[in-house]
Every structure is written in C-alpha cells, then in structure tokens.
Write a protein that holds these residues in place. Structure first.
Motif, PDB file in Angstrom:
ATOM      1  N   UNK A 123     -33.496  50.224  -1.384  1.00  0.00           N
ATOM      2  CA  UNK A 123     -33.910  49.043  -2.155  1.00  0.00           C
ATOM      3  C   UNK A 123     -33.800  47.763  -1.345  1.00  0.00           C
ATOM      4  N   UNK A 124     -33.048  47.815  -0.265  1.00  0.00           N
ATOM      5  CA  UNK A 124     -32.820  46.615   0.552  1.00  0.00           C
ATOM      6  C   UNK A 124     -34.022  46.297   1.438  1.00  0.00           C
ATOM      7  N   UNK A 125     -34.665  47.330   1.969  1.00  0.00           N
ATOM      8  CA  UNK A 125     -35.557  47.150   3.119  1.00  0.00           C
ATOM      9  C   UNK A 125     -36.678  46.137   2.887  1.00  0.00           C
ATOM     10  N   UNK A 126     -37.500  46.374   1.877  1.00  0.00           N
ATOM     11  CA  UNK A 126     -38.647  45.502   1.664  1.00  0.00           C
ATOM     12  C   UNK A 126     -38.243  44.078   1.340  1.00  0.00           C
ATOM     13  N   UNK A 127     -37.211  43.930   0.502  1.00  0.00           N
ATOM     14  CA  UNK A 127     -36.743  42.591   0.133  1.00  0.00           C
ATOM     15  C   UNK A 127     -36.209  41.846   1.350  1.00  0.00           C
ATOM     16  N   UNK A 128     -35.493  42.571   2.231  1.00  0.00           N
ATOM     17  CA  UNK A 128     -34.977  41.932   3.445  1.00  0.00           C
ATOM     18  C   UNK A 128     -36.118  41.465   4.337  1.00  0.00           C
ATOM     19  N   UNK A 129     -37.112  42.341   4.557  1.00  0.00           N
ATOM     20  CA  UNK A 129     -38.230  41.975   5.420  1.00  0.00           C
ATOM     21  C   UNK A 129     -38.986  40.777   4.854  1.00  0.00           C
ATOM     22  N   UNK A 130     -39.160  40.754   3.540  1.00  0.00           N
ATOM     23  CA  UNK A 130     -39.865  39.632   2.924  1.00  0.00           C
ATOM     24  C   UNK A 130     -39.131  38.322   3.111  1.00  0.00           C
ATOM     25  N   UNK A 131     -37.821  38.320   2.823  1.00  0.00           N
ATOM     26  CA  UNK A 131     -37.030  37.094   2.969  1.00  0.00           C
ATOM     27  C   UNK A 131     -36.916  36.687   4.430  1.00  0.00           C
ATOM     28  N   UNK A 132     -36.733  37.675   5.322  1.00  0.00           N
ATOM     29  CA  UNK A 132     -36.622  37.364   6.747  1.00  0.00           C
ATOM     30  C   UNK A 132     -37.914  36.772   7.287  1.00  0.00           C
ATOM     31  N   UNK A 133     -39.056  37.270   6.793  1.00  0.00           N
ATOM     32  CA  UNK A 133     -40.337  36.731   7.247  1.00  0.00           C
ATOM     33  C   UNK A 133     -40.495  35.269   6.829  1.00  0.00           C
ATOM     34  N   UNK A 134     -40.014  34.930   5.645  1.00  0.00           N
ATOM     35  CA  UNK A 134     -40.071  33.537   5.179  1.00  0.00           C
ATOM     36  C   UNK A 134     -39.217  32.650   6.082  1.00  0.00           C
ATOM     37  N   UNK A 135     -38.010  33.107   6.406  1.00  0.00           N
ATOM     38  CA  UNK A 135     -37.124  32.329   7.277  1.00  0.00           C
ATOM     39  C   UNK A 135     -37.726  32.194   8.672  1.00  0.00           C
ATOM     40  N   UNK A 136     -38.268  33.294   9.203  1.00  0.00           N
ATOM     41  CA  UNK A 136     -38.876  33.244  10.542  1.00  0.00           C
ATOM     42  C   UNK A 136     -40.061  32.289  10.564  1.00  0.00           C
ATOM     43  N   UNK A 137     -40.877  32.291   9.514  1.00  0.00           N
ATOM     44  CA  UNK A 137     -42.019  31.374   9.445  1.00  0.00           C
ATOM     45  C   UNK A 137     -41.546  29.928   9.398  1.00  0.00           C
ATOM     46  N   UNK A 138     -40.447  29.688   8.695  1.00  0.00           N
ATOM     47  CA  UNK A 138     -39.865  28.339   8.633  1.00  0.00           C
ATOM     48  C   UNK A 138     -39.406  27.898  10.027  1.00  0.00           C
ATOM     49  N   UNK A 139     -38.794  28.808  10.768  1.00  0.00           N
ATOM     50  CA  UNK A 139     -38.284  28.485  12.104  1.00  0.00           C
ATOM     51  C   UNK A 139     -39.423  28.234  13.082  1.00  0.00           C
ATOM     52  N   UNK A 140     -40.466  29.066  13.024  1.00  0.00           N
ATOM     53  CA  UNK A 140     -41.599  28.921  13.949  1.00  0.00           C
ATOM     54  C   UNK A 140     -42.448  27.695  13.619  1.00  0.00           C
ATOM     55  N   UNK A 141     -42.566  27.383  12.340  1.00  0.00           N
ATOM     56  CA  UNK A 141     -43.390  26.259  11.940  1.00  0.00           C
ATOM     57  C   UNK A 141     -44.753  26.706  11.442  1.00  0.00           C
ATOM     58  N   UNK A 142     -45.544  25.761  11.014  1.00  0.00           N
ATOM     59  CA  UNK A 142     -46.832  26.027  10.384  1.00  0.00           C
ATOM     60  C   UNK A 142     -47.786  26.781  11.309  1.00  0.00           C
TER      61      UNK A 142
END
Length: 409
Positions: A123-142
């Motif tokens: 149950x962790x995997x997809x939710x982790x990838x989704x949240x991590x992708x949001x954080x990574x996008x924030x770090x990289x920028x638009x």
C-alpha cells in the motif's frame, strides 16, 4: 568593503542550494531504492519461505500478488485519505508504514501472515512515488515534471540491478527473513534522510479530498491508465521469463540469469533517464517513441533470442524503451489532472502493477498454447500494440481539449 561583506552570505547561499537540492533528491531516491529492493527481492526468495512454511510454490507466489494488490488498491486509497497532509509528512508516514510492513513480513509465522504483511507493505509504493514526484518537481522547478519523476524512478531501476540480487543473496545466505530486516534498515535510513533533507514548505501542503477525487471522474485519466497498463505490460511479458529464455531458448547455464537480469535492469535505468528528458520537451512523442521501440526489441527477442548476444540486445532494448515511456505517462496524467499530482503518481504505479500481472498472464497463455519459450515476447508485442491503439484513439482528442497553456507536443 561593506558590499563585499554583504555579498558573501548570498554567495554561500547560492553554493548551498545545489547541495540541498541534491540531498533532497537523493533522499527521495533512497526511499524508492528501499521499496524496490523489497518488492523485487521477494521474487528471489519464494522457494525459501515456501519451504519454511511447507507451502506449495503456487500458494507462496500469492505473497507477490498480495503486494501488487496493495499497490493497486491501497496506494490510491491512502493518497486520497492523506490528501490534506504536507508531502513531507506524508512521505515520513509512508516510510514508517513501509518499515512496519517489512518487520511484520520478517516476523510472519505462516504463509497467510506473510501474504497479509506483503499487502500492507504494498500500500505504500504508489502513494510514496506520487508524493515523492511532487517534491522532486518542486525542487527542480517549473517545466521539469518528467525529469522529476525519472529521478524518483531511478531508485527503483537501481534496485533491479543491485538491490534485488543483493537482497536475494542475503535471504539465501542468512534466511529469507533477513531480506526484510535489511530492507527495513534501508527504510530507516531513507526516513532519516527524508526528515533531514526534504523541506517542509507551504508549497508542499495538501488539499481537499474532493479535489483529489475529482481527478478520477476524467475519462482522459482512465484512458492513460489503460495505455500504461497495456503498453508497459510488454516489459513483464519478457522480464518474468528471463530464466527460461536463458536456459531453454539460448541453452546456456542458469549462472547467466543474474547477468541477464542486470542487463535488463541497466536498460531500464538508461531508458528512465532518457524518458525523463523527453517527457519535459516532447511528452507525447516520448511516449509514442518508447512504445514503438519496444515493439522493435520484442521482435529481436522473439526471433533472435536463441542466440545469447541477440537476446542480451533485446533484453536491454525492451527495458530501455518501455521505461522511456513511463515519465511521459506521468506528465500526461498530471496534465489531465493538475489538481491531483500525488494521486496521479499513485495511479501510475498502480497501472504499472496491473501491467506486471497482464504481462505475466499474457506470457503464460502463450506458453500454455505450446508456442515455445520465446513466444512470450510475441504476447508482449500484442499488448504493446494494444496500448498504442488505445493511445491513438483517445489521447490526442483529450489533449485537444486542454487549454493552450496545458497543451503538449
């Protein structure tokens, strides 16, 4: 002199920013590496825990199936229920649940208990990838969502090359329980890194549950899930049967199987990085190119797999080309539902786990029909063609409905 003194802190701040960015991205990838090592490592110890529990291999494989079901069912549900949480808080909670799930796996005293523990862990995997992708996008920028998702996926691809074989070796040497203990330790390290290096910014705050759920009412989202499930299943129509390819089709020693798995994993890693760059510049073209190339390499496997060099080229190519498409899938999902990027990441991983099942079943059907070992690649070819067909019939029309600011090439 005053100008020099005032400028120095700003200069040091600029120097620290890339380091902080790198640490944050490394923490996210370490989490996906831990998750992938546990997921793929389980495949290598099925015989070990089946023997301990006096269980048949067919029943023991339900532990793998339960994990996939946890991803498909549990991850989107957790994402929706945790919609209001800050993404850092969500990531820490998910890593905590991951550690608990693996400890329960190590403590299991029956096959039923292990199956339940693997479901919880999944149950962790997809939710982790989704949240991590949001954080990574924030770090990289638009404008770098594709590269961000590829960074998160990098931990998973590295797990296929190093984490899974090492975890399997640990299980074989010390007992299968030690795989899950080692993975729990990796999860603890990832949790510490996330706590220290992921910013808790207001920009990463969650939103209303209704906003996440609204994304599930959009036909384009479900069309993309179908495109992903069908097209990416071609990976698993090959990956699942690498062992028989080596020993039966190519006729070489089973000692070559780990090398073949590493070649496939290396292809996935390369394709993931290329796909991340394509997704940010030519998102639809990146997806079409990935699926088109996977068709070519599936033919290489199907027609030339009895010759080891050709088989290795085909395995590398299938892994690389299919993975090339995955960041584009994520970018398209978030274009169709920009208000729910975390849920779209979870749905993407759910689609990949459905693809795992589809590819394995498709290959098994081909084998059962008596078409030969390499026929599983033809099953993958049919599935990939189906994904391209769904893509052609649905996605261009959905893209036309987007505003000019949201449109893609």
């Amino acid at each position: 002199m005053l100008q020099m003194v005032n400028a120095e802190p700003h200069r040091r701040g600029r120097e620290k920013a890339p380091l902080r960015k790198g640490l944050t991205l490394s923490a996210l990838a370490l989490g996906t590496f831990a998750i992938g090592s546990g997921e793929f490592g389980t495949n290598g110890i099925i015989q070990l825990y089946a023997s301990d529990f006096d269980s048949s291999i067919s029943l023991a494989t339900y532990a793998v199936t339960a994990y996939a079901l946890g991803v498909v069912v549990g991850s989107p549900l957790i994402t929706v229920l945790a919609a209001r949480l800050n993404r850092k808080t969500l990531l820490l909670g998910l890593i905590g649940l991951f550690i608990v799930g693996n400890i329960l796996s190590a403590m299991a005293t029956s096959i039923g208990a292990l199956i339940a523990a693997r479901f919880v862990t999944g149950t962790v995997q997809g939710a982790y990838f989704g949240a991590a992708a949001v954080v990574a996008a924030y770090v990289y920028g638009s404008g770098k969502a594709g590269k961000a998702f590829a960074t998160v996926m990098a931990g998973l691809t590295v797990a296929t090359i190093f984490g899974s074989p090492l975890g399997t070796a640990i299980g074989q040497s010390f007992g299968w329980q030690w795989l899950y203990i080692a993975v729990s330790a990796l999860g603890l390290l990832a949790g510490m890194a996330l706590y220290l290096w992921v910013p808790k910014s207001a920009d990463l705050s969650g939103g209303a549950i209704s906003r996440e759920l609204s994304a599930l009412t959009r036909r384009a989202v479900w069309a993309m899930i179908a495109v992903a499930s069908l097209g990416i299943s071609s990976i698993f129509a090959v990956y699942t049967f690498i062992g028989p390819y080596i020993t039966d089709a190519a006729g070489v020693s089973k000692a070559v199987i780990p090398i073949a798995l590493a070649v496939f994993g290396l292809g996935m890693a390369v394709g993931n990085q290329v796909g991340g760059r394509l997704a940010d510049r030519f998102v639809l073209r990146g997806l079409v190119l990935g699926y088109a190339l996977v068709l070519v390499f599936l033919v290489v496997v199907a027609l030339g797999g009895m010759w080891l060099p050709a088989l290795f080229v085909g395995l590398f190519g299938v892994g690389a080309s299919a993975m090339m498409a995955i960041p584009s899938i994520q970018v398209l999902l978030t274009r169709f539902a920009p208000e729910a990027p975390t849920l779209m990441g979870a749905m993407n991983l759910a689609a990949l786990n459905l693809a795992n099942a589809l590819g394995a079943v498709g290959g098994a059907i081909a084998l059962s029909a008596g078409f030969g070992t390499l026929s599983t690649a033809w099953a993958g070819f049919i599935l990939a063609i189906s994904g391209l067909l769904v893509l052609a019939l649905t996605i261009p029309r959905s893209l036309q409905r987007l505003s000019p600011a949201e449109s893609v090439e």
